[in-house]
Write a protein that holds these residues in place. Sequence first.
Motif, PDB file in Angstrom:
ATOM      1  N   THR A  77       2.623  -2.590   3.099  1.00 31.87           N
ATOM      2  CA  THR A  77       1.565  -1.733   2.317  1.00 31.87           C
ATOM      3  C   THR A  77       2.478  -0.910   1.328  1.00 31.87           C
ATOM      4  O   THR A  77       1.791  -0.588   0.402  1.00 31.87           O
ATOM      5  CB  THR A  77       1.109  -0.878   3.444  1.00 31.87           C
ATOM      6  N   VAL A  79       3.415   1.930   1.999  1.00 28.23           N
ATOM      7  CA  VAL A  79       3.248   3.100   2.177  1.00 28.23           C
ATOM      8  C   VAL A  79       4.154   3.703   3.388  1.00 28.23           C
ATOM      9  O   VAL A  79       4.246   3.166   4.527  1.00 28.23           O
ATOM     10  CB  VAL A  79       1.768   3.287   2.745  1.00 28.23           C
ATOM     11  N   LYS A  82       1.908   8.859   5.361  1.00 27.54           N
ATOM     12  CA  LYS A  82       0.329   9.091   5.141  1.00 27.54           C
ATOM     13  C   LYS A  82       0.342  10.754   4.921  1.00 27.54           C
ATOM     14  O   LYS A  82       0.537  11.180   5.857  1.00 27.54           O
ATOM     15  CB  LYS A  82      -0.367   8.426   6.039  1.00 27.54           C
ATOM     16  N   ARG A  83      -0.385  11.200   3.995  1.00 21.06           N
ATOM     17  CA  ARG A  83      -0.421  12.662   3.800  1.00 21.06           C
ATOM     18  C   ARG A  83      -1.901  12.976   4.680  1.00 21.06           C
ATOM     19  O   ARG A  83      -2.735  12.099   4.631  1.00 21.06           O
ATOM     20  CB  ARG A  83      -0.511  13.025   2.423  1.00 21.06           C
ATOM     21  N   GLU A  86      -5.521  11.313   4.103  1.00 18.77           N
ATOM     22  CA  GLU A  86      -5.585  10.090   3.358  1.00 18.77           C
ATOM     23  C   GLU A  86      -5.836   9.134   4.424  1.00 18.77           C
ATOM     24  O   GLU A  86      -5.233   9.260   5.924  1.00 18.77           O
ATOM     25  CB  GLU A  86      -3.994   9.641   2.841  1.00 18.77           C
ATOM     26  N   GLU A  87      -6.562   8.004   4.226  1.00 18.50           N
ATOM     27  CA  GLU A  87      -6.460   6.676   5.039  1.00 18.50           C
ATOM     28  C   GLU A  87      -5.461   5.977   5.353  1.00 18.50           C
ATOM     29  O   GLU A  87      -4.621   5.703   4.777  1.00 18.50           O
ATOM     30  CB  GLU A  87      -7.890   5.984   4.669  1.00 18.50           C
ATOM     31  N   LYS A  88      -5.240   5.538   6.671  1.00 17.59           N
ATOM     32  CA  LYS A  88      -4.111   4.782   6.914  1.00 17.59           C
ATOM     33  C   LYS A  88      -4.279   3.376   6.075  1.00 17.59           C
ATOM     34  O   LYS A  88      -5.384   3.001   6.426  1.00 17.59           O
ATOM     35  CB  LYS A  88      -3.869   4.585   8.429  1.00 17.59           C
TER      36      LYS A  88
END
Length: 154
Positions: A77, A79, A82-83, A86-88
């Motif tokens: 990803t 990522v 995750k803030r 926000e969606e995972k």
Amino acid sequence: MRAYRQDYSAEFLYKIAFDPQSRQAVGFKFKHEEFLLPMLARAREIIMRDSDIKIIWLQRENQLRRYHSWHVANRITGVTMKREGEEKPVHPPVHLDASACRQDFEETERRAALTKRMLAGHPIVEVVYEKLVGDEGHKVLNQIQRFIGVEMKP
């Protein structure tokens, strides 16, 4: 700031990172592999010499989940954080190579043991990630707050 951190490691640690600015406690985060980086050698030496620095040793109990999380973030990803709100990221099922897992587990244990030896003179509280984020997380947070000597807050 990066140049200041690199060229004046002690000043950066004590004047910037450890400046409480009316707070009860301050700190910063590093991972085992970051602590061992050559570019952080000066900062590492300073930290190792100052046994007044308290260490919160966060570890994962489930090494497979830790490796899976790292693999997904770094290889699938992109990522790593995750803030809030926000969606995972959604990703397909992951196949982890057993040999790569074993190698990662061994390297992680080696780095952790080396880092722990380097920080042996420091006060250390060990925290298990799964307990921190679990149903009894408030007990772990209380333990941490007592350790660093701050007012107890939920």
